[in-house]
Design a protein around this motif. Structure first.
Motif, PDB file in Angstrom:
ATOM      1  N   ASN A   1       0.851  -1.188   0.000  1.00 40.67           N
ATOM      2  CA  ASN A   1       0.000   0.000   0.000  1.00 40.67           C
ATOM      3  C   ASN A   1       0.885   1.235   0.000  1.00 40.67           C
ATOM      4  O   ASN A   1       1.006   1.933   1.000  1.00 40.67           O
ATOM      5  N   PRO A   2       1.568   1.487  -1.129  1.00 40.55           N
ATOM      6  CA  PRO A   2       2.594   2.521  -1.132  1.00 40.55           C
ATOM      7  C   PRO A   2       2.042   3.917  -0.872  1.00 40.55           C
ATOM      8  O   PRO A   2       2.746   4.760  -0.358  1.00 40.55           O
ATOM      9  N   SER A   3       0.795   4.136  -1.206  1.00 45.16           N
ATOM     10  CA  SER A   3       0.284   5.494  -1.045  1.00 45.16           C
ATOM     11  C   SER A   3      -0.403   5.679   0.309  1.00 45.16           C
ATOM     12  O   SER A   3      -0.803   6.779   0.647  1.00 45.16           O
ATOM     13  N   GLY A   4      -0.503   4.604   1.077  1.00 45.60           N
ATOM     14  CA  GLY A   4      -1.245   4.701   2.330  1.00 45.60           C
ATOM     15  C   GLY A   4      -0.365   4.997   3.520  1.00 45.60           C
ATOM     16  O   GLY A   4       0.063   6.123   3.740  1.00 45.60           O
ATOM     17  N   ASP A   5      -0.066   3.945   4.281  1.00 45.69           N
ATOM     18  CA  ASP A   5       0.650   4.113   5.543  1.00 45.69           C
ATOM     19  C   ASP A   5       2.029   4.725   5.343  1.00 45.69           C
ATOM     20  O   ASP A   5       2.433   5.608   6.092  1.00 45.69           O
ATOM     21  N   ALA A   6       2.746   4.220   4.322  1.00 38.31           N
ATOM     22  CA  ALA A   6       4.111   4.679   4.126  1.00 38.31           C
ATOM     23  C   ALA A   6       4.129   6.176   3.890  1.00 38.31           C
ATOM     24  O   ALA A   6       4.970   6.890   4.438  1.00 38.31           O
ATOM     25  N   PHE A   7       3.154   6.631   3.106  1.00 40.58           N
ATOM     26  CA  PHE A   7       3.122   8.066   2.842  1.00 40.58           C
ATOM     27  C   PHE A   7       2.841   8.844   4.127  1.00 40.58           C
ATOM     28  O   PHE A   7       3.503   9.855   4.396  1.00 40.58           O
ATOM     29  N   ALA A   8       1.907   8.309   4.892  1.00 40.57           N
ATOM     30  CA  ALA A   8       1.571   8.997   6.149  1.00 40.57           C
ATOM     31  C   ALA A   8       2.789   9.066   7.062  1.00 40.57           C
ATOM     32  O   ALA A   8       3.051  10.094   7.702  1.00 40.57           O
ATOM     33  N   GLN A   9       3.544   7.951   7.085  1.00 43.31           N
ATOM     34  CA  GLN A   9       4.734   7.925   7.930  1.00 43.31           C
ATOM     35  C   GLN A   9       5.756   8.947   7.472  1.00 43.31           C
ATOM     36  O   GLN A   9       6.323   9.688   8.264  1.00 43.31           O
ATOM     37  N   ARG A  10       5.967   8.964   6.149  1.00 46.27           N
ATOM     38  CA  ARG A  10       6.979   9.889   5.630  1.00 46.27           C
ATOM     39  C   ARG A  10       6.535  11.330   5.824  1.00 46.27           C
ATOM     40  O   ARG A  10       7.337  12.208   6.134  1.00 46.27           O
ATOM     41  N   LEU A  11       5.232  11.550   5.664  1.00 48.39           N
ATOM     42  CA  LEU A  11       4.726  12.895   5.869  1.00 48.39           C
ATOM     43  C   LEU A  11       4.956  13.331   7.317  1.00 48.39           C
ATOM     44  O   LEU A  11       5.426  14.432   7.594  1.00 48.39           O
ATOM     45  N   GLU A  12       4.690  12.377   8.203  1.00 48.75           N
ATOM     46  CA  GLU A  12       4.867  12.702   9.619  1.00 48.75           C
ATOM     47  C   GLU A  12       6.328  13.005   9.924  1.00 48.75           C
ATOM     48  O   GLU A  12       6.658  13.969  10.623  1.00 48.75           O
ATOM     49  N   ALA A  13       7.214  12.146   9.349  1.00 47.84           N
ATOM     50  CA  ALA A  13       8.641  12.346   9.578  1.00 47.84           C
ATOM     51  C   ALA A  13       9.075  13.702   9.041  1.00 47.84           C
ATOM     52  O   ALA A  13       9.828  14.442   9.687  1.00 47.84           O
ATOM     53  N   ALA A  14       8.566  14.031   7.842  1.00 45.47           N
ATOM     54  CA  ALA A  14       8.954  15.300   7.234  1.00 45.47           C
ATOM     55  C   ALA A  14       8.452  16.472   8.053  1.00 45.47           C
ATOM     56  O   ALA A  14       9.159  17.452   8.294  1.00 45.47           O
ATOM     57  N   ARG A  15       7.219  16.346   8.537  1.00 52.76           N
ATOM     58  CA  ARG A  15       6.650  17.425   9.346  1.00 52.76           C
ATOM     59  C   ARG A  15       7.454  17.606  10.624  1.00 52.76           C
ATOM     60  O   ARG A  15       7.711  18.726  11.064  1.00 52.76           O
ATOM     61  N   LYS A  16       7.855  16.465  11.204  1.00 54.07           N
ATOM     62  CA  LYS A  16       8.608  16.539  12.447  1.00 54.07           C
ATOM     63  C   LYS A  16       9.943  17.246  12.215  1.00 54.07           C
ATOM     64  O   LYS A  16      10.394  18.048  13.008  1.00 54.07           O
ATOM     65  N   LYS A  17      10.541  16.898  11.059  1.00 56.77           N
ATOM     66  CA  LYS A  17      11.848  17.467  10.747  1.00 56.77           C
ATOM     67  C   LYS A  17      11.746  18.976  10.555  1.00 56.77           C
ATOM     68  O   LYS A  17      12.629  19.729  10.941  1.00 56.77           O
ATOM     69  N   GLN A  18      10.628  19.395   9.994  1.00 57.28           N
ATOM     70  CA  GLN A  18      10.451  20.815   9.744  1.00 57.28           C
ATOM     71  C   GLN A  18       9.912  21.536  10.974  1.00 57.28           C
ATOM     72  O   GLN A  18       9.705  22.739  10.935  1.00 57.28           O
ATOM     73  N   GLY A  19       9.655  20.783  12.039  1.00 59.66           N
ATOM     74  CA  GLY A  19       9.140  21.421  13.247  1.00 59.66           C
ATOM     75  C   GLY A  19       7.722  21.917  13.094  1.00 59.66           C
ATOM     76  O   GLY A  19       7.325  22.905  13.690  1.00 59.66           O
TER      77      GLY A  19
END
Lengths: 251, 104
Positions: B10-28
């Protein structure tokens, strides 16, 4: 020391007096009860008027109401798991009742109902009875294995079981003492420092200058007490969640 | 979408959410993470000390209460009081241990 002998009456502030005139006196309606009703009214008002606009982009009051909801919901689901949603109303009520009690108590001329062990212990008793009932309903008699951990040697049972039972029964006690002691300590310190201000100010010019010390201390203390008020409500709610987690998952 | 994720059903599902979260965290962009996950907020020394103290006292109160009441009921003073003072103390230590032990 002109007008009588000024002494520090630090505990007089916790005395119950009847409120609402003769009607309140006849049914022993104390100022503590009045503050509880005010707190309950304020909580309901916050949620009702906060959520009334139902705006997509929340205003200040709506944001506060939403944070309140989200915060407690997060607490429930983080600590208990997804079953925690069933206990959300209980934890929400408990958290805000304690929080508003603590915060309203910081206003002048008000009364801190959480500074009475009777109140906090009643709340803790509700918590412990609820967790026990929940555990019994979910696990039945299996619940009693909670008092004897799995791998323990049978020989130690007469020692472990009483200790575990006492440890279980000490939960409401420690829960209530923690909240009550924090509130009492804070308000006693307020009273003591405030008395210092009055006593020093009565001691002449030099004393008036010296009175700035306790005054500054009280200002700092007020900030600290705001933190404590929030923290203790949070601790009360989070420990309730942890106990509910133990009741639901039993380990 | 730089590199495709292999073996992800499910490449567009959980993985995307995880990466989005990681990116958001990185950007504060998510200022909320410091929400404490365990039963304690940032354990300041004072707070821990107060909790330990309350825990010990509470267990002792319960132990003494049970012992005193049993004695009064069974007229065996001071047998149960002595026994339950020790049990209460042990329960207090057990509580403190449970509170302080590393979460496993």
């Amino acid at each position: 020391m002109a007008a009588g002998e000024p002494s520090i009456d630090a505990l007089g502030q916790f005395k119950l007096t009847s409120s609402l005139g003769p009607l309140g006196a006849s049914v022993n309606f104390s100022q503590s009860n009045l503050m509880m009703l005010i707190a309950a009214g304020l909580i309901l008002a916050l949620l009702y008027y906060g959520m009334k606009p139902k705006a997509m982009v929340p205003g200040r009051l709506q944001a506060l109401a939403e944070i309140a909801y989200d915060g407690v919901m997060g607490m429930c689901t983080d600590q208990i798991g997804h079953e925690g949603k069933r206990f959300f109303p209980f934890v929400f009520t408990l958290f805000f009742f304690v929080l508003f009690g603590n915060l309203l108590g910081l206003l002048p001329f008000s009364f801190t109902y959480t500074s009475h062990i009777a109140v906090t212990f009643s709340l803790a008793l509700v918590v412990i009875v609820l967790t026990t009932v929940v555990a019994l309903r979910i696990h039945g008699l299996h619940f009693f294995t909670y008092f004897f951990p799995d791998g323990a040697p049978k020989l130690l049972a007469p020692l472990i079981i009483p200790v575990e039972v006492i440890s279980y029964l000490s939960r409401p006690v420690s829960l209530s003492i923690r909240l009550f002691a924090n509130m009492v300590a804070g308000h006693v310190m307020f009273e003591v420092f405030a008395s210092f201000i009055v006593m020093l100010a009565a001691a002449g010019t030099f004393g008036v200058i010296g009175a700035a010390g306790p005054l500054a201390l009280n200002v700092v203390l007020m900030g600290f007490e705001l933190l404590v008020a929030f923290l203790q409500a949070y601790v009360f709610a989070i420990l309730t969640c942890i106990y509910l987690h133990d009741a639901v998952h039993l380990h | 979408m730089t590199e495709p994720l292999q073996g992800d059903p499910n490449p567009s599902g959980d993985a995307f959410a995880q990466r989005l979260e990681a990116a958001r965290k990185k950007q504060g962009m998510d200022p909320t993470p410091p929400a404490p996950a365990d039963g304690d907020t940032q354990p300041s020394a004072m707070g821990v000390g107060a909790r330990v103290g309350v825990e010990l006292v509470a267990s002792m109160i319960v132990g003494v209460g049970i012992g005193w009441y049993l004695d009064r009921w069974l007229h065996t003073s001071p047998l149960f009081l002595v026994v339950f003072v020790f049990l209460g103390g042990a329960a207090g230590i057990a509580n403190v241990w449970r509170m302080m032990k590393p979460k496993g």
